[in-house]
Design a protein around this motif. Structure first.
Motif, PDB file in Angstrom:
ATOM      1  N   PHE A 146      -1.502  25.519 -51.328  1.00  0.00           N
ATOM      2  CA  PHE A 146      -0.743  24.551 -50.533  1.00  0.00           C
ATOM      3  C   PHE A 146       0.748  24.608 -50.834  1.00  0.00           C
ATOM      4  O   PHE A 146       1.579  24.739 -49.915  1.00  0.00           O
ATOM      5  CB  PHE A 146      -1.271  23.137 -50.790  1.00  0.00           C
ATOM      6  CG  PHE A 146      -0.444  22.064 -50.136  1.00  0.00           C
ATOM      7  CD1 PHE A 146      -0.535  21.848 -48.768  1.00  0.00           C
ATOM      8  CD2 PHE A 146       0.428  21.287 -50.881  1.00  0.00           C
ATOM      9  CE1 PHE A 146       0.230  20.875 -48.154  1.00  0.00           C
ATOM     10  CE2 PHE A 146       1.194  20.305 -50.272  1.00  0.00           C
ATOM     11  CZ  PHE A 146       1.088  20.099 -48.912  1.00  0.00           C
ATOM     12  N   PHE A 147       1.146  24.493 -52.105  1.00  0.00           N
ATOM     13  CA  PHE A 147       2.569  24.403 -52.439  1.00  0.00           C
ATOM     14  C   PHE A 147       3.299  25.705 -52.123  1.00  0.00           C
ATOM     15  O   PHE A 147       4.399  25.677 -51.566  1.00  0.00           O
ATOM     16  CB  PHE A 147       2.738  24.041 -53.916  1.00  0.00           C
ATOM     17  CG  PHE A 147       2.301  22.651 -54.252  1.00  0.00           C
ATOM     18  CD1 PHE A 147       2.927  21.555 -53.682  1.00  0.00           C
ATOM     19  CD2 PHE A 147       1.249  22.421 -55.136  1.00  0.00           C
ATOM     20  CE1 PHE A 147       2.534  20.253 -53.985  1.00  0.00           C
ATOM     21  CE2 PHE A 147       0.846  21.143 -55.449  1.00  0.00           C
ATOM     22  CZ  PHE A 147       1.476  20.052 -54.865  1.00  0.00           C
ATOM     23  N   SER A 197       3.426  26.231 -48.326  1.00  0.00           N
ATOM     24  CA  SER A 197       4.340  25.244 -47.748  1.00  0.00           C
ATOM     25  C   SER A 197       5.788  25.626 -47.990  1.00  0.00           C
ATOM     26  O   SER A 197       6.649  25.454 -47.108  1.00  0.00           O
ATOM     27  CB  SER A 197       4.057  23.864 -48.342  1.00  0.00           C
ATOM     28  OG  SER A 197       2.753  23.424 -48.019  1.00  0.00           O
ATOM     29  N   ILE A 252       6.671  28.328 -45.491  1.00  0.00           N
ATOM     30  CA  ILE A 252       6.782  27.789 -44.133  1.00  0.00           C
ATOM     31  C   ILE A 252       8.075  27.000 -43.966  1.00  0.00           C
ATOM     32  O   ILE A 252       8.776  27.129 -42.957  1.00  0.00           O
ATOM     33  CB  ILE A 252       5.553  26.918 -43.807  1.00  0.00           C
ATOM     34  CG1 ILE A 252       4.296  27.794 -43.736  1.00  0.00           C
ATOM     35  CG2 ILE A 252       5.751  26.177 -42.490  1.00  0.00           C
ATOM     36  CD1 ILE A 252       3.021  27.009 -43.524  1.00  0.00           C
ATOM     37  N   VAL A 253       8.394  26.161 -44.957  1.00  0.00           N
ATOM     38  CA  VAL A 253       9.631  25.378 -44.882  1.00  0.00           C
ATOM     39  C   VAL A 253      10.843  26.305 -44.854  1.00  0.00           C
ATOM     40  O   VAL A 253      11.803  26.070 -44.101  1.00  0.00           O
ATOM     41  CB  VAL A 253       9.716  24.398 -46.068  1.00  0.00           C
ATOM     42  CG1 VAL A 253      11.091  23.732 -46.118  1.00  0.00           C
ATOM     43  CG2 VAL A 253       8.628  23.338 -45.956  1.00  0.00           C
ATOM     44  N   THR A 271      13.771  20.444 -50.756  1.00  0.00           N
ATOM     45  CA  THR A 271      12.342  20.458 -50.433  1.00  0.00           C
ATOM     46  C   THR A 271      11.672  21.739 -50.921  1.00  0.00           C
ATOM     47  O   THR A 271      10.594  21.711 -51.525  1.00  0.00           O
ATOM     48  CB  THR A 271      12.132  20.323 -48.917  1.00  0.00           C
ATOM     49  OG1 THR A 271      12.734  19.113 -48.467  1.00  0.00           O
ATOM     50  CG2 THR A 271      10.653  20.312 -48.575  1.00  0.00           C
ATOM     51  N   LEU A 304       8.805  22.149 -53.881  1.00  0.00           N
ATOM     52  CA  LEU A 304       7.518  22.798 -53.618  1.00  0.00           C
ATOM     53  C   LEU A 304       7.286  23.955 -54.579  1.00  0.00           C
ATOM     54  O   LEU A 304       6.175  24.134 -55.091  1.00  0.00           O
ATOM     55  CB  LEU A 304       7.468  23.288 -52.175  1.00  0.00           C
ATOM     56  CG  LEU A 304       7.358  22.212 -51.088  1.00  0.00           C
ATOM     57  CD1 LEU A 304       7.535  22.823 -49.708  1.00  0.00           C
ATOM     58  CD2 LEU A 304       6.008  21.485 -51.177  1.00  0.00           C
ATOM     59  N   ASP A 352       4.364  24.161 -57.342  1.00  0.00           N
ATOM     60  CA  ASP A 352       3.477  25.326 -57.336  1.00  0.00           C
ATOM     61  C   ASP A 352       3.440  25.991 -58.705  1.00  0.00           C
ATOM     62  O   ASP A 352       2.367  26.357 -59.202  1.00  0.00           O
ATOM     63  CB  ASP A 352       3.940  26.321 -56.285  1.00  0.00           C
ATOM     64  CG  ASP A 352       3.244  27.652 -56.406  1.00  0.00           C
ATOM     65  OD1 ASP A 352       2.059  27.729 -56.028  1.00  0.00           O
ATOM     66  OD2 ASP A 352       3.859  28.622 -56.893  1.00  0.00           O
TER      67      ASP A 352
END
Length: 211
Positions: free
Chosen positions: A50-51, A54, A57-58, A75, A79, A83
């Protein structure tokens, strides 16, 4: 010298041992046990990906949905930090039985410790969890290296600290866990050579069986 610990037992690995070690648990134990595809730690698998996913993607979409560079940078760094901590302290131990850390002795000298779970406890690991762990661990640092080169070539210098943070944090976990896996048994170059050699041999044998 490398250290591997299990419970109250401690094993020291030196560089004199040339035994070959496979990177993936699924291949290391192939033929020795039946494959287990059930995930025993779905939550750990989720946060393992997830981290880091993400953060990627960010980084790719932040300029589309936000015009504030500071907010995007904070952000992504948060993340990446989450992670790093999750993979280093939780998912590696639960999914593949590996852990690494740095400790300072009484003389003030720094030592890297690589912990590997051995024996029947390790054989209980799920093959699907092992694949998820290693694929996520390897692919994402490669993406950040690509981002680093693209940032330099496109002259987006403001993103250089962010992509360097991604390369360093995720690359550190990759290096630490590969060291845990191989220990002092073989060099990374020999491990990669043996792995690709086995893959080539398997493909050749499968083609012969088909023909």
């Amino acid at each position: 010298m490398y250290v591997a610990r299990l419970g109250h037992l401690t094993t020291l690995y030196s560089d004199d041992n040339d035994e070959d070690v496979s990177l993936f648990d699924a291949e290391e134990d192939a033929g020795k046990r039946s494959k287990k595809s059930n995930m025993k730690h779905p939550l750990a698998c989720f946060f393992h990906l997830f981290f880091r996913v993400s953060a990627v993607i960010v980084y790719l979409l932040c300029e589309i949905f936000s015009s504030t560079f500071i907010a995007c940078m904070v952000t992504i760094i948060l993340l990446l930090s989450c992670d790093f901590w999750t993979v280093k302290n939780i998912s590696g131990r639960l999914l593949v039985g590996l852990r690494w850390w740095n400790q300072v002795d009484d003389d003030g000298r720094s030592h890297w410790v690589f912990e590997s779970r051995k024996g029947t406890v390790k054989q209980q690991a799920s093959d699907s969890e092992s694949r998820i762990f290693w694929i996520g661990l390897i692919v994402c640092p490669i993406l950040w290296v690509i981002f680093a080169f693209s940032t330099l070539f496109s002259f987006k210098l403001k993103w250089v600290p962010v992509v360097i943070m991604g390369v360093v944090l995720q690359g550190a976990n990759l290096y630490g866990y590969v060291k845990c896996k191989v220990g002092g048994k073989t060099s990374l170059k020999n491990m990669a050579t043996n792995y690709f050699g086995r893959q080539f041999l398997k493909q050749a044998m499968s083609k012969e069986e088909e023909s």
